[in-house]
Write a protein that holds these residues in place. Structure first.
Motif, PDB file in Angstrom:
ATOM      1  N   GLU A 197     -44.207  33.771  -3.350  1.00 32.59           N
ATOM      2  CA  GLU A 197     -42.983  33.047  -2.997  1.00 32.59           C
ATOM      3  C   GLU A 197     -43.291  31.624  -2.530  1.00 32.59           C
ATOM      4  N   ILE A 198     -44.333  31.484  -1.723  1.00 32.21           N
ATOM      5  CA  ILE A 198     -44.737  30.159  -1.238  1.00 32.21           C
ATOM      6  C   ILE A 198     -45.191  29.295  -2.406  1.00 32.21           C
ATOM      7  N   MET A 199     -45.990  29.861  -3.303  1.00 29.07           N
ATOM      8  CA  MET A 199     -46.474  29.107  -4.457  1.00 29.07           C
ATOM      9  C   MET A 199     -45.324  28.678  -5.369  1.00 29.07           C
ATOM     10  N   GLU A 200     -44.339  29.547  -5.549  1.00 25.97           N
ATOM     11  CA  GLU A 200     -43.173  29.196  -6.357  1.00 25.97           C
ATOM     12  C   GLU A 200     -42.373  28.072  -5.715  1.00 25.97           C
ATOM     13  N   LYS A 201     -42.232  28.116  -4.396  1.00 26.51           N
ATOM     14  CA  LYS A 201     -41.507  27.070  -3.670  1.00 26.51           C
ATOM     15  C   LYS A 201     -42.205  25.723  -3.845  1.00 26.51           C
ATOM     16  N   ILE A 202     -43.519  25.704  -3.687  1.00 25.14           N
ATOM     17  CA  ILE A 202     -44.290  24.471  -3.854  1.00 25.14           C
ATOM     18  C   ILE A 202     -44.149  23.961  -5.286  1.00 25.14           C
ATOM     19  N   TYR A 203     -44.232  24.848  -6.253  1.00 25.37           N
ATOM     20  CA  TYR A 203     -44.084  24.451  -7.652  1.00 25.37           C
ATOM     21  C   TYR A 203     -42.731  23.794  -7.892  1.00 25.37           C
ATOM     22  N   GLU A 204     -41.669  24.407  -7.378  1.00 26.03           N
ATOM     23  CA  GLU A 204     -40.331  23.859  -7.564  1.00 26.03           C
ATOM     24  C   GLU A 204     -40.198  22.474  -6.927  1.00 26.03           C
TER      25      GLU A 204
END
Length: 58
Positions: free
Chosen positions: A12-19
């Motif tokens: 979830e954290i990695m997806e947030k950073i990607y976005e």
């Protein structure tokens, strides 16, 4: 197979950073990282010295 809670949180954290960063240029990403690291250093009162980058040989 069920994903462990910690791994799900990391994803979830990695997806947030990607976005947040997917439309940034490499230069903008570097500026963002530098700004955030400076804020972190000041917030936690760390005394870290900067090391100059060495030229890259190709």
């Amino acid at each position: 197979m069920k994903e462990p809670k910690a791994m799900r949180e990391i994803h979830e954290i990695m997806e947030k950073i990607y976005e947040e960063e997917k439309h940034l240029t490499p230069e903008e990403r570097v500026k963002k990282i530098n700004k955030e690291s400076e804020e972190f250093i000041k917030k936690h009162n760390l005394n870290l010295k900067r090391v100059a980058r060495k030229p890259v040989r190709i």
